[in-house]
Design a protein around this motif. Structure first.
Motif, PDB file in Angstrom:
ATOM      1  N   ASN A 217      45.598  40.333  42.542  1.00  0.00           N
ATOM      2  CA  ASN A 217      44.610  39.907  41.569  1.00  0.00           C
ATOM      3  C   ASN A 217      43.848  41.117  41.055  1.00  0.00           C
ATOM      4  N   GLY A 218      43.522  41.142  39.804  1.00  0.00           N
ATOM      5  CA  GLY A 218      42.756  42.226  39.210  1.00  0.00           C
ATOM      6  C   GLY A 218      42.686  42.032  37.713  1.00  0.00           C
ATOM      7  N   LYS A 219      42.429  43.112  36.989  1.00  0.00           N
ATOM      8  CA  LYS A 219      42.355  43.017  35.531  1.00  0.00           C
ATOM      9  C   LYS A 219      43.669  42.478  34.981  1.00  0.00           C
TER      10      LYS A 219
END
Length: 62
Positions: free
Chosen positions: A49-51
């Protein structure tokens, strides 16, 4: 986490329903390996998960 914040989260079953759309579909992952969803001998995947989501097989994750 407050009660208000907890109410924003859906149960795991809702995520299963979303992922069930991928049933028997084949993909090339970011690591270059392949996966077929809901196949008996299918690969496990890791979603970072992240940008931007990064999707790799569990073997390349470590």
């Amino acid at each position: 986490m407050t009660k208000q914040q907890k109410k924003q989260y859906q149960p795991t079953e809702a995520l299963r329903q979303v992922l069930n759309i991928l049933n028997q579909q084949k993909f090339v992952l970011d690591c270059g390996h392949h996966v077929t969803f809901n196949q008996v001998l299918g690969n496990d995947i890791t979603i970072r998960n992240g940008k931007e989501l990064q999707i790799t097989c569990s073997e390349c994750r470590y």
